[in-house]
Each structure stands twice: as structure tokens, then as C-alpha cells.
Design a protein around this motif. Structure first.
Motif, PDB file in Angstrom:
ATOM      1  N   VAL A 187     -51.085 -17.231  35.724  1.00 43.55           N
ATOM      2  CA  VAL A 187     -51.126 -16.183  34.697  1.00 43.55           C
ATOM      3  C   VAL A 187     -49.691 -15.820  34.326  1.00 43.55           C
ATOM      4  CG1 VAL A 187     -51.940 -13.847  34.149  1.00 43.55           C
ATOM      5  CG2 VAL A 187     -53.281 -15.306  35.680  1.00 43.55           C
ATOM      6  N   GLU A 188     -49.420 -15.731  33.034  1.00 43.05           N
ATOM      7  CA  GLU A 188     -48.085 -15.347  32.584  1.00 43.05           C
ATOM      8  C   GLU A 188     -47.792 -13.899  32.984  1.00 43.05           C
ATOM      9  OE1 GLU A 188     -47.724 -15.973  28.370  1.00 43.05           O
ATOM     10  OE2 GLU A 188     -48.165 -18.115  28.531  1.00 43.05           O
ATOM     11  N   ALA A 189     -46.536 -13.536  32.944  1.00 43.90           N
ATOM     12  CA  ALA A 189     -46.141 -12.157  33.230  1.00 43.90           C
ATOM     13  C   ALA A 189     -46.806 -11.209  32.230  1.00 43.90           C
ATOM     14  CB  ALA A 189     -44.621 -12.023  33.149  1.00 43.90           C
ATOM     15  N   ILE A 190     -47.182 -10.039  32.698  1.00 45.22           N
ATOM     16  CA  ILE A 190     -47.785  -9.021  31.823  1.00 45.22           C
ATOM     17  C   ILE A 190     -46.723  -8.534  30.845  1.00 45.22           C
ATOM     18  CG2 ILE A 190     -48.795  -6.705  31.746  1.00 45.22           C
ATOM     19  CD1 ILE A 190     -49.947  -7.297  34.577  1.00 45.22           C
ATOM     20  N   ARG A 191     -47.126  -8.447  29.586  1.00 51.93           N
ATOM     21  CA  ARG A 191     -46.233  -7.947  28.535  1.00 51.93           C
ATOM     22  C   ARG A 191     -46.851  -6.702  27.910  1.00 51.93           C
ATOM     23  NH1 ARG A 191     -45.707 -13.281  25.050  1.00 51.93           N
ATOM     24  NH2 ARG A 191     -47.520 -13.938  26.225  1.00 51.93           N
ATOM     25  N   ILE A 192     -46.083  -6.014  27.117  1.00 54.05           N
ATOM     26  CA  ILE A 192     -46.549  -4.833  26.399  1.00 54.05           C
ATOM     27  C   ILE A 192     -46.512  -5.132  24.906  1.00 54.05           C
ATOM     28  CG2 ILE A 192     -46.162  -2.372  25.912  1.00 54.05           C
ATOM     29  CD1 ILE A 192     -46.933  -2.914  28.833  1.00 54.05           C
ATOM     30  N   ASP A 193     -47.640  -4.924  24.226  1.00 56.32           N
ATOM     31  CA  ASP A 193     -47.708  -5.104  22.778  1.00 56.32           C
ATOM     32  C   ASP A 193     -46.837  -4.020  22.137  1.00 56.32           C
ATOM     33  OD1 ASP A 193     -48.553  -4.757  20.020  1.00 56.32           O
ATOM     34  OD2 ASP A 193     -50.329  -5.939  20.507  1.00 56.32           O
ATOM     35  N   PRO A 194     -45.817  -4.393  21.364  1.00 52.63           N
ATOM     36  CA  PRO A 194     -44.911  -3.392  20.804  1.00 52.63           C
ATOM     37  C   PRO A 194     -45.555  -2.480  19.759  1.00 52.63           C
ATOM     38  CG  PRO A 194     -44.380  -5.565  19.953  1.00 52.63           C
ATOM     39  CD  PRO A 194     -45.432  -5.755  21.000  1.00 52.63           C
ATOM     40  N   VAL A 195     -46.678  -2.881  19.223  1.00 54.20           N
ATOM     41  CA  VAL A 195     -47.354  -2.066  18.209  1.00 54.20           C
ATOM     42  C   VAL A 195     -48.319  -1.077  18.855  1.00 54.20           C
ATOM     43  CG1 VAL A 195     -48.889  -2.129  16.201  1.00 54.20           C
ATOM     44  CG2 VAL A 195     -47.112  -3.872  16.462  1.00 54.20           C
ATOM     45  N   THR A 196     -49.121  -1.549  19.832  1.00 51.44           N
ATOM     46  CA  THR A 196     -50.149  -0.692  20.431  1.00 51.44           C
ATOM     47  C   THR A 196     -49.747  -0.111  21.788  1.00 51.44           C
ATOM     48  OG1 THR A 196     -51.207  -2.530  21.601  1.00 51.44           O
ATOM     49  CG2 THR A 196     -51.964  -2.080  19.334  1.00 51.44           C
ATOM     50  N   ASN A 197     -48.677  -0.639  22.364  1.00 53.98           N
ATOM     51  CA  ASN A 197     -48.236  -0.264  23.716  1.00 53.98           C
ATOM     52  C   ASN A 197     -49.273  -0.614  24.790  1.00 53.98           C
ATOM     53  OD1 ASN A 197     -45.612   0.721  23.147  1.00 53.98           O
ATOM     54  ND2 ASN A 197     -46.575   2.536  22.250  1.00 53.98           N
ATOM     55  N   LYS A 198     -50.137  -1.572  24.506  1.00 50.96           N
ATOM     56  CA  LYS A 198     -51.150  -2.022  25.463  1.00 50.96           C
ATOM     57  C   LYS A 198     -50.636  -3.259  26.207  1.00 50.96           C
ATOM     58  CE  LYS A 198     -54.493   0.768  24.051  1.00 50.96           C
ATOM     59  NZ  LYS A 198     -55.316   1.612  24.849  1.00 50.96           N
ATOM     60  N   LYS A 199     -51.106  -3.430  27.453  1.00 53.43           N
ATOM     61  CA  LYS A 199     -50.730  -4.583  28.259  1.00 53.43           C
ATOM     62  C   LYS A 199     -51.536  -5.811  27.847  1.00 53.43           C
ATOM     63  CE  LYS A 199     -49.880  -1.675  32.296  1.00 53.43           C
ATOM     64  NZ  LYS A 199     -50.357  -1.341  33.660  1.00 53.43           N
ATOM     65  N   PHE A 200     -50.862  -6.979  27.887  1.00 51.40           N
ATOM     66  CA  PHE A 200     -51.560  -8.231  27.635  1.00 51.40           C
ATOM     67  C   PHE A 200     -50.881  -9.363  28.397  1.00 51.40           C
ATOM     68  CE2 PHE A 200     -48.205  -8.308  24.534  1.00 51.40           C
ATOM     69  CZ  PHE A 200     -47.904  -9.647  24.305  1.00 51.40           C
ATOM     70  N   THR A 201     -51.622 -10.433  28.586  1.00 51.97           N
ATOM     71  CA  THR A 201     -51.095 -11.628  29.224  1.00 51.97           C
ATOM     72  C   THR A 201     -51.935 -12.825  28.806  1.00 51.97           C
ATOM     73  OG1 THR A 201     -50.319 -12.575  31.308  1.00 51.97           O
ATOM     74  CG2 THR A 201     -52.455 -11.464  31.359  1.00 51.97           C
ATOM     75  N   PHE A 202     -51.476 -14.014  29.209  1.00 50.15           N
ATOM     76  CA  PHE A 202     -52.168 -15.255  28.870  1.00 50.15           C
ATOM     77  C   PHE A 202     -52.314 -16.143  30.106  1.00 50.15           C
ATOM     78  CE2 PHE A 202     -50.617 -14.062  24.720  1.00 50.15           C
ATOM     79  CZ  PHE A 202     -51.597 -14.517  23.848  1.00 50.15           C
ATOM     80  N   PHE A 203     -53.351 -16.975  30.085  1.00 49.27           N
ATOM     81  CA  PHE A 203     -53.515 -18.089  31.006  1.00 49.27           C
ATOM     82  C   PHE A 203     -54.245 -19.169  30.224  1.00 49.27           C
ATOM     83  CE2 PHE A 203     -57.084 -15.243  31.683  1.00 49.27           C
ATOM     84  CZ  PHE A 203     -58.183 -16.073  31.722  1.00 49.27           C
ATOM     85  N   LYS A 204     -54.507 -20.312  30.858  1.00 49.86           N
ATOM     86  CA  LYS A 204     -55.131 -21.429  30.140  1.00 49.86           C
ATOM     87  C   LYS A 204     -56.443 -21.827  30.787  1.00 49.86           C
ATOM     88  CE  LYS A 204     -50.665 -23.326  28.895  1.00 49.86           C
ATOM     89  NZ  LYS A 204     -49.719 -24.424  29.143  1.00 49.86           N
ATOM     90  N   ASP A 205     -57.365 -22.313  29.953  1.00 48.45           N
ATOM     91  CA  ASP A 205     -58.599 -22.893  30.482  1.00 48.45           C
ATOM     92  C   ASP A 205     -58.281 -24.302  30.995  1.00 48.45           C
ATOM     93  OD1 ASP A 205     -58.804 -24.795  28.386  1.00 48.45           O
ATOM     94  OD2 ASP A 205     -60.782 -24.116  27.754  1.00 48.45           O
ATOM     95  N   PRO A 206     -59.253 -25.016  31.564  1.00 44.87           N
ATOM     96  CA  PRO A 206     -58.952 -26.335  32.138  1.00 44.87           C
ATOM     97  C   PRO A 206     -58.375 -27.352  31.146  1.00 44.87           C
ATOM     98  CG  PRO A 206     -61.019 -25.542  33.005  1.00 44.87           C
ATOM     99  CD  PRO A 206     -60.614 -24.578  31.917  1.00 44.87           C
ATOM    100  N   ASP A 207     -58.589 -27.157  29.849  1.00 43.49           N
ATOM    101  CA  ASP A 207     -58.039 -28.077  28.851  1.00 43.49           C
ATOM    102  C   ASP A 207     -56.793 -27.538  28.169  1.00 43.49           C
ATOM    103  OD1 ASP A 207     -59.786 -30.443  28.816  1.00 43.49           O
ATOM    104  OD2 ASP A 207     -61.340 -28.962  28.388  1.00 43.49           O
ATOM    105  N   GLY A 208     -56.253 -26.452  28.664  1.00 44.06           N
ATOM    106  CA  GLY A 208     -55.020 -25.911  28.100  1.00 44.06           C
ATOM    107  C   GLY A 208     -55.228 -24.936  26.962  1.00 44.06           C
ATOM    108  N   LEU A 209     -56.481 -24.551  26.651  1.00 45.41           N
ATOM    109  CA  LEU A 209     -56.718 -23.569  25.600  1.00 45.41           C
ATOM    110  C   LEU A 209     -56.195 -22.215  26.077  1.00 45.41           C
ATOM    111  CD1 LEU A 209     -58.025 -22.675  22.894  1.00 45.41           C
ATOM    112  CD2 LEU A 209     -60.108 -22.213  24.202  1.00 45.41           C
TER     113      LEU A 209
END
Length: 128
Positions: free
Chosen positions: A99-121
Motif C-alpha cells: 500500500v502506498e503512503a497515505i496522502r491528504i487530498d489538498p481540496v477535501t483534506n481527506k486521507k487517501f492511498t492506492f494499492f494494486k489488484d493482482p493485474d496491476g489495476l
């Protein structure tokens, strides 16, 4: 004409059993129906997301790889809302998902992050 909501999102996978395990066991999506379409040598698994949306997981023989990451034309990512970002990250890391590092959306100030499914989606988690 008015669009009411997203009806479903279709995802094509390269390894049906691996992706089915990921979407059902790891993501916790509920299978609604599963069919094998012999004429296309393809499985189709309909998945419920908290009773609101549906993901269709398809398998096809030898699908082409994703053209690029992260900014290929077409579907960029799927995003799921979570109540607690830190809890979600611990859960996925406990399943050996990077899982990527947690980031903060600069517009909403909400936390978000990314990871990938088995095919890289790319899959995004966005805190409520």
C-alpha cells in the motif's frame, strides 16, 4: 435524460482464480452470480460492494497487459470509501499487499492511498 448512478464496473483479469480470491476474500466483495461462458472461454463473476454497486470480474484467454501506469488512456482506477484509513492500510498490509503512503487530498483534506489488484489495476482507498 438523467444518469442515476454507476450500475457496474467491469474488470478483466489474467488469472481468474487469483483475482476472484483477491476481490472476494481480500476486498470482501460479495459474489452475486458466477457463470462460465463456454463460447468465449470466459468466466463472469458479479460482485456486490456493500449492497450499492456491482463489479463484474471477467476472465478471457490471454488478455493484453495494461498499457501503462499510472496515466494510460481508459479507466484510471477504482476507488472505495473506507471509515478508517489506518485500519484499512493495516488490513491490506497484513495480506501482503503493498500500500502506498497515505496522502491528504489538498481540496477535501481527506486521507487517501492506492494499492494494486493482482493485474496491476490501481485501487484507491478514500477516507469518509
Amino acid at each position: 435524460m438523467k444518469l442515476n448512478k454507476i450500475h457496474h464496473i467491469a474488470v478483466i483479469c489474467s488469472n481468474y482464480e487469483r483475482s476472484k480470491d483477491f476481490y472476494v476474500r481480500i476486498l470482501g466483495l460479495k459474489p452475486i452470480s458466477e457463470i462460465y461462458r463456454e463460447e468465449r472461454d470466459s468466466f463472469k463473476l458479479d460482485l456486490e460492494v456493500n449492497g450499492q454497486y456491482q463489479i463484474e470480474l471477467f476472465s478471457f484467454p490471454n488478455p493484453p497487459a495494461r498499457p501503462g501506469y499510472p496515466e494510460a488512456a481508459g479507466l484510471r482506477h477504482i476507488a472505495f470509501e473506507v471509515d478508517d484509513m489506518e485500519e484499512a492500510v493495516v488490513y491490506f498490509e497484513g495480506h501482503q499487499i503493498n500500500v502506498e503512503a497515505i496522502r491528504i487530498d489538498p481540496v477535501t483534506n481527506k486521507k487517501f492511498t492506492f494499492f494494486k489488484d493482482p493485474d496491476g489495476l490501481p485501487i484507491e482507498l478514500y477516507e469518509k
